[in-house]
Design a protein around this motif. Sequence first.
Motif, PDB file in Angstrom:
ATOM      1  N   ILE A 132       0.692  -1.216   0.091  1.00 35.10           N
ATOM      2  CA  ILE A 132       0.161  -0.128   0.004  1.00 35.10           C
ATOM      3  C   ILE A 132       0.692   1.333  -0.089  1.00 35.10           C
ATOM      4  CG2 ILE A 132      -1.611   1.326   1.318  1.00 35.10           C
ATOM      5  CD1 ILE A 132      -2.735  -1.385   2.359  1.00 35.10           C
ATOM      6  N   LEU A 133       1.844   1.304   0.978  1.00 32.17           N
ATOM      7  CA  LEU A 133       2.697   2.419   0.893  1.00 32.17           C
ATOM      8  C   LEU A 133       3.306   2.517  -0.160  1.00 32.17           C
ATOM      9  CD1 LEU A 133       4.031   1.994   4.666  1.00 32.17           C
ATOM     10  CD2 LEU A 133       2.316   3.778   3.671  1.00 32.17           C
ATOM     11  N   GLY A 134       4.096   1.615  -0.925  1.00 30.93           N
ATOM     12  CA  GLY A 134       4.765   1.808  -2.105  1.00 30.93           C
ATOM     13  C   GLY A 134       3.826   2.172  -3.415  1.00 30.93           C
ATOM     14  N   GLN A 135       2.515   1.592  -3.500  1.00 30.05           N
ATOM     15  CA  GLN A 135       1.825   2.196  -4.478  1.00 30.05           C
ATOM     16  C   GLN A 135       1.203   3.500  -4.144  1.00 30.05           C
ATOM     17  OE1 GLN A 135       0.938   0.622  -7.492  1.00 30.05           O
ATOM     18  NE2 GLN A 135       2.205  -1.032  -6.855  1.00 30.05           N
ATOM     19  N   ALA A 136       1.140   3.986  -3.011  1.00 31.18           N
ATOM     20  CA  ALA A 136       0.641   5.255  -2.629  1.00 31.18           C
ATOM     21  C   ALA A 136       1.782   6.436  -2.917  1.00 31.18           C
ATOM     22  CB  ALA A 136       0.326   5.648  -1.103  1.00 31.18           C
ATOM     23  N   LYS A 141      -5.508   8.990   4.237  1.00 32.54           N
ATOM     24  CA  LYS A 141      -4.122   9.403   3.437  1.00 32.54           C
ATOM     25  C   LYS A 141      -3.108  10.236   4.000  1.00 32.54           C
ATOM     26  CE  LYS A 141      -5.275  12.551   0.046  1.00 32.54           C
ATOM     27  NZ  LYS A 141      -5.811  13.266  -0.992  1.00 32.54           N
ATOM     28  N   SER A 142      -3.549  10.991   5.021  1.00 33.32           N
ATOM     29  CA  SER A 142      -2.415  12.008   5.790  1.00 33.32           C
ATOM     30  C   SER A 142      -1.666  10.721   6.524  1.00 33.32           C
ATOM     31  CB  SER A 142      -3.273  12.781   6.560  1.00 33.32           C
ATOM     32  OG  SER A 142      -2.195  13.631   7.531  1.00 33.32           O
ATOM     33  N   ASP A 143      -2.039   9.817   7.053  1.00 33.62           N
ATOM     34  CA  ASP A 143      -1.501   9.007   7.934  1.00 33.62           C
ATOM     35  C   ASP A 143      -0.321   8.227   6.886  1.00 33.62           C
ATOM     36  OD1 ASP A 143      -2.550   9.236  10.265  1.00 33.62           O
ATOM     37  OD2 ASP A 143      -4.249   7.578   9.919  1.00 33.62           O
ATOM     38  N   ILE A 144      -0.895   7.834   5.689  1.00 31.05           N
ATOM     39  CA  ILE A 144      -0.105   7.202   4.521  1.00 31.05           C
ATOM     40  C   ILE A 144       1.073   8.147   4.282  1.00 31.05           C
ATOM     41  CG2 ILE A 144       0.278   6.619   2.155  1.00 31.05           C
ATOM     42  CD1 ILE A 144      -2.975   5.474   2.462  1.00 31.05           C
ATOM     43  N   LEU A 145       1.008   9.556   4.034  1.00 29.35           N
ATOM     44  CA  LEU A 145       2.110  10.470   3.868  1.00 29.35           C
ATOM     45  C   LEU A 145       2.875  10.659   4.743  1.00 29.35           C
ATOM     46  CD1 LEU A 145       3.140  12.237   1.661  1.00 29.35           C
ATOM     47  CD2 LEU A 145       1.775  13.998   2.596  1.00 29.35           C
ATOM     48  N   ASN A 146       2.554  10.412   5.964  1.00 32.24           N
ATOM     49  CA  ASN A 146       3.563  10.639   7.318  1.00 32.24           C
ATOM     50  C   ASN A 146       4.212   9.238   7.373  1.00 32.24           C
ATOM     51  OD1 ASN A 146       2.670  13.045   8.404  1.00 32.24           O
ATOM     52  ND2 ASN A 146       1.020  12.196   9.313  1.00 32.24           N
ATOM     53  N   ARG A 147       3.705   8.116   6.937  1.00 29.72           N
ATOM     54  CA  ARG A 147       4.615   6.959   7.151  1.00 29.72           C
ATOM     55  C   ARG A 147       5.505   6.905   5.925  1.00 29.72           C
ATOM     56  NH1 ARG A 147       2.342   1.990   9.188  1.00 29.72           N
ATOM     57  NH2 ARG A 147       0.525   2.180  10.685  1.00 29.72           N
ATOM     58  N   ILE A 148       5.236   7.359   4.714  1.00 32.06           N
ATOM     59  CA  ILE A 148       6.180   7.577   3.642  1.00 32.06           C
ATOM     60  C   ILE A 148       7.202   8.577   4.047  1.00 32.06           C
ATOM     61  CG2 ILE A 148       6.291   8.708   1.421  1.00 32.06           C
ATOM     62  CD1 ILE A 148       3.658   7.857   0.787  1.00 32.06           C
ATOM     63  N   VAL A 149       7.060   9.436   4.714  1.00 29.22           N
ATOM     64  CA  VAL A 149       8.099  10.504   5.167  1.00 29.22           C
ATOM     65  C   VAL A 149       8.952   9.621   6.182  1.00 29.22           C
ATOM     66  CG1 VAL A 149       8.473  12.691   6.671  1.00 29.22           C
ATOM     67  CG2 VAL A 149       6.802  12.663   5.055  1.00 29.22           C
ATOM     68  N   ASP A 150       8.553   8.960   7.041  1.00 28.83           N
ATOM     69  CA  ASP A 150       9.184   8.215   8.090  1.00 28.83           C
ATOM     70  C   ASP A 150      10.322   7.311   7.396  1.00 28.83           C
ATOM     71  OD1 ASP A 150       8.176  10.041  10.087  1.00 28.83           O
ATOM     72  OD2 ASP A 150       6.625   8.294  10.652  1.00 28.83           O
ATOM     73  N   GLN A 151       9.628   6.489   6.422  1.00 31.80           N
ATOM     74  CA  GLN A 151      10.197   5.523   5.775  1.00 31.80           C
ATOM     75  C   GLN A 151      11.340   6.274   5.088  1.00 31.80           C
ATOM     76  OE1 GLN A 151       7.631   2.313   4.071  1.00 31.80           O
ATOM     77  NE2 GLN A 151       7.077   1.615   5.962  1.00 31.80           N
ATOM     78  N   GLY A 152      11.003   7.030   4.293  1.00 32.46           N
ATOM     79  CA  GLY A 152      12.181   7.652   3.363  1.00 32.46           C
ATOM     80  C   GLY A 152      13.336   8.111   4.222  1.00 32.46           C
ATOM     81  N   VAL A 153      13.272   8.656   5.321  1.00 31.95           N
ATOM     82  CA  VAL A 153      14.345   9.164   6.240  1.00 31.95           C
ATOM     83  C   VAL A 153      14.946   7.894   6.642  1.00 31.95           C
ATOM     84  CG1 VAL A 153      14.931  10.025   8.563  1.00 31.95           C
ATOM     85  CG2 VAL A 153      12.984  11.165   7.341  1.00 31.95           C
ATOM     86  N   ILE A 154      14.197   6.907   6.986  1.00 34.79           N
ATOM     87  CA  ILE A 154      15.295   5.616   7.421  1.00 34.79           C
ATOM     88  C   ILE A 154      15.855   4.957   6.290  1.00 34.79           C
ATOM     89  CG2 ILE A 154      14.820   3.070   8.177  1.00 34.79           C
ATOM     90  CD1 ILE A 154      12.594   4.383   9.801  1.00 34.79           C
ATOM     91  N   ALA A 155      15.019   4.838   5.074  1.00 30.47           N
ATOM     92  CA  ALA A 155      15.558   4.325   4.030  1.00 30.47           C
ATOM     93  C   ALA A 155      16.735   4.922   3.231  1.00 30.47           C
ATOM     94  CB  ALA A 155      14.369   4.053   2.806  1.00 30.47           C
ATOM     95  N   SER A 156      16.934   6.056   3.333  1.00 30.98           N
ATOM     96  CA  SER A 156      17.987   6.896   2.888  1.00 30.98           C
ATOM     97  C   SER A 156      19.362   6.614   3.111  1.00 30.98           C
ATOM     98  CB  SER A 156      17.839   8.322   3.416  1.00 30.98           C
ATOM     99  OG  SER A 156      18.109   8.806   4.702  1.00 30.98           O
ATOM    100  N   ALA A 192      11.170   8.959  -5.782  1.00 30.17           N
ATOM    101  CA  ALA A 192       9.699   8.990  -5.829  1.00 30.17           C
ATOM    102  C   ALA A 192       9.423   9.316  -4.185  1.00 30.17           C
ATOM    103  CB  ALA A 192       9.211   7.533  -5.882  1.00 30.17           C
ATOM    104  N   VAL A 193       9.738   9.200  -3.407  1.00 27.48           N
ATOM    105  CA  VAL A 193       9.551   9.536  -2.066  1.00 27.48           C
ATOM    106  C   VAL A 193       9.789  11.191  -1.799  1.00 27.48           C
ATOM    107  CG1 VAL A 193       9.954   9.831   0.546  1.00 27.48           C
ATOM    108  CG2 VAL A 193      10.012   7.437  -0.723  1.00 27.48           C
ATOM    109  N   HIS A 194      10.698  11.672  -2.441  1.00 23.47           N
ATOM    110  CA  HIS A 194      10.767  13.129  -2.424  1.00 23.47           C
ATOM    111  C   HIS A 194       9.774  13.898  -3.225  1.00 23.47           C
ATOM    112  CE1 HIS A 194      15.431  12.716  -1.311  1.00 23.47           C
ATOM    113  NE2 HIS A 194      14.630  12.463  -0.341  1.00 23.47           N
ATOM    114  N   GLU A 195       9.433  13.398  -4.389  1.00 24.84           N
ATOM    115  CA  GLU A 195       8.467  13.857  -5.155  1.00 24.84           C
ATOM    116  C   GLU A 195       7.003  13.841  -4.676  1.00 24.84           C
ATOM    117  OE1 GLU A 195       8.761  15.345  -8.908  1.00 24.84           O
ATOM    118  OE2 GLU A 195      10.470  15.413  -7.670  1.00 24.84           O
ATOM    119  N   ALA A 196       6.810  12.551  -4.078  1.00 25.72           N
ATOM    120  CA  ALA A 196       5.316  12.580  -3.228  1.00 25.72           C
ATOM    121  C   ALA A 196       5.352  13.667  -2.311  1.00 25.72           C
ATOM    122  CB  ALA A 196       5.354  11.206  -2.668  1.00 25.72           C
TER     123      ALA A 196
END
Length: 203
Positions: A23-27, A62-77, A112-116
């Motif tokens: 879900i997070l990847g597709q979002a 949807k807002s929760d999803i974006l917050n998770r994307i931010v958190d995962q992006g920081v970790i995955a960097s 993709a995370v940065h663009e999102a």
Amino acid sequence: MPSKRRYVSPLREQAAARTRALILGQATELFAEHGYGRVTVADIASAAGVASKTVFASVGSKSDILNRIVDQGVIASGYEQAMEDLLVLRTPESVLKALAHGTRMGNEGQFAVHEAIRKALPVHEDGEALWERATAAYRDALHATAHHLHHLTPAPSHSLKETADLLWYWFGPTGWRTLVVENGWSWDRAEEVLYRTSVATLR
């Protein structure tokens, strides 16, 4: 009377984790391509092949999803390991070369995370806070790099603050996006030029 211990199936937990990741990847892809404001939970559910109620149950709104994307992006960097490797280098050139390569890999890998995130800022209810949370660790890492450079020989001719500001200007997400996305540079060419520019300017 002791309460019964709730049984958690490992297989069910693994399946739930896979669903969340899907879900997070597709979002992320949808937000990056179409913009946060134009994507609905139903769109995300359809792309992930699940029901909308599964999206809400698994990752929230949807807002929760974006917050998770931010958190995962920081970790995955991978910035923490990159900084550990960078801070042991003892010449300005080697530090800046490692910084150019490390920030390139982070921006390219998390594009993709940065663009999102970027496309969500104009319509998000608290876009400024979102951007600050998404980039706080990034800024801290560049400030730590500036501090390290000022303890090497030769030290930058600029003040510590100016050095940190210049590193953000060159190696922050906007600098990479300007060259690669807006002007069509290759990642390799952008890395080379940003490195050479930083070395020449900070002498």
